[in-house]
Design a protein around this motif. Structure first.
Motif, PDB file in Angstrom:
ATOM      1  N   ILE A 201     -36.312 -18.209 -38.636  1.00 29.56           N
ATOM      2  CA  ILE A 201     -36.290 -18.890 -37.337  1.00 29.56           C
ATOM      3  C   ILE A 201     -37.498 -19.793 -37.116  1.00 29.56           C
ATOM      4  CG2 ILE A 201     -34.868 -17.083 -36.279  1.00 29.56           C
ATOM      5  CD1 ILE A 201     -37.413 -16.038 -34.917  1.00 29.56           C
ATOM      6  N   GLY A 202     -38.503 -19.696 -37.998  1.00 33.79           N
ATOM      7  CA  GLY A 202     -39.708 -20.496 -37.806  1.00 33.79           C
ATOM      8  C   GLY A 202     -39.655 -21.810 -38.577  1.00 33.79           C
ATOM      9  N   HIS A 203     -40.683 -22.617 -38.367  1.00 28.56           N
ATOM     10  CA  HIS A 203     -40.808 -23.888 -39.088  1.00 28.56           C
ATOM     11  C   HIS A 203     -40.811 -23.620 -40.588  1.00 28.56           C
ATOM     12  CE1 HIS A 203     -41.969 -27.935 -40.039  1.00 28.56           C
ATOM     13  NE2 HIS A 203     -43.088 -27.538 -40.614  1.00 28.56           N
ATOM     14  N   LEU A 204     -39.925 -24.298 -41.302  1.00 32.16           N
ATOM     15  CA  LEU A 204     -39.762 -24.074 -42.742  1.00 32.16           C
ATOM     16  C   LEU A 204     -40.272 -25.280 -43.514  1.00 32.16           C
ATOM     17  CD1 LEU A 204     -38.671 -22.398 -45.121  1.00 32.16           C
ATOM     18  CD2 LEU A 204     -36.413 -23.386 -44.674  1.00 32.16           C
ATOM     19  N   GLN A 205     -41.266 -25.044 -44.379  1.00 31.67           N
ATOM     20  CA  GLN A 205     -41.796 -26.117 -45.224  1.00 31.67           C
ATOM     21  C   GLN A 205     -40.918 -26.258 -46.470  1.00 31.67           C
ATOM     22  OE1 GLN A 205     -45.600 -23.955 -45.229  1.00 31.67           O
ATOM     23  NE2 GLN A 205     -46.591 -25.902 -44.755  1.00 31.67           N
ATOM     24  N   THR A 206     -40.792 -27.484 -46.945  1.00 28.79           N
ATOM     25  CA  THR A 206     -39.909 -27.734 -48.094  1.00 28.79           C
ATOM     26  C   THR A 206     -40.332 -26.926 -49.327  1.00 28.79           C
ATOM     27  OG1 THR A 206     -41.221 -29.707 -48.603  1.00 28.79           O
ATOM     28  CG2 THR A 206     -39.171 -30.037 -47.374  1.00 28.79           C
TER      29      THR A 206
END
Length: 229
Positions: A76-81
């Motif tokens: 659910i959090g910000h996902l880095q590539t």
């Protein structure tokens, strides 16, 4: 304590759903377990919780092998590539896709691993600069492009409402996301369904359910306030 909290929240969700003519099956609870120890997650599990949401990939990967296999994990959090490779094929749903670049990375690893990743497009409905998410006005166009990628299924939308002490302040944000989902569903885009609306947190989940949420993400009302290491 945790089991009692879950019981109260589920009753609140049910009552909110029924108050607007929705059925009890239409809105589900995700226990947001970020920063919480596995012992507390197990308490929630024993109280019937199967959907758990984590914000950080590392924490998710640490907890996953320690929990029963029937847990459904939600990113659910910000996902880095550069973290995508760790979770593709392992999580039930990625809530926070906010760019073509991120979707392309999820697509690449999904194809490589022979899986289909279910994703939500995160929309910054409120326009707050501090919030992640695609701008409201750009969401439809981005979904059109992401839908063409292999190995991905867009199943709905997600948003985070501005922090407020009055849940009613979030209502228009939720209503706008619901309307956007209706508009997109009407276009019948291949590989896109709008079955999932992930919106509402501890302070405003009841309003979110009234406005059409299918998942509410609740942490502190279940586990108490967060403890940051």
């Amino acid at each position: 304590m945790i089991s009692e909290n879950i019981k109260i929240i589920k009753e609140n969700i049910l009552n909110s759903a029924l108050s607007v003519g929705r059925s009890k099956e239409e809105a589900s609870l995700i226990a947001v377990s970020k920063t919480k120890p596995v012992s507390m997650l197990m308490e929630a599990y024993e109280a019937g919780m199967r959907d758990f949401g984590e914000n950080k990939v590392q924490e998710l990967m640490d907890k996953m092998p320690q929990m029963p296999e029937d847990v459904r994990w939600h990113m659910i959090g910000h996902l880095q590539t550069n973290k995508v490779k760790y979770i593709v094929g392992k999580v039930s749903l990625i809530h926070s896709v906010e760019s073509i670049r991120l979707a392309e990375e999820i697509s690449k690893y999904s194809v490589n691993r022979g899986v289909t990743s279910k994703i939500l497009i995160e929309v910054n409905v409120s326009g707050e600069e501090s919030k992640y998410g695609v701008p409201y006005e750009s969401a439809e166009e981005m979904i059109d492009r992401i839908a063409k990628l292999p190995g991905i299924l867009v199943v709905g939308l997600m948003t985070v409402a501005p922090f407020t002490t009055n849940p009613e302040d979030s209502r228009m944000v939720f209503r706008k996301l619901k309307q956007l989902s209706v508009d997109i569903a009407a276009k019948n885009i291949d590989n896109v369904s709008m079955n999932v609306l992930s919106m509402g947190m501890s302070g405003d989940y009841q309003v979110a359910v009234e406005e059409g949420a299918t998942y509410v993400r609740v942490g502190s009302d279940i586990f108490g306030n967060r403890v940051y290491q």
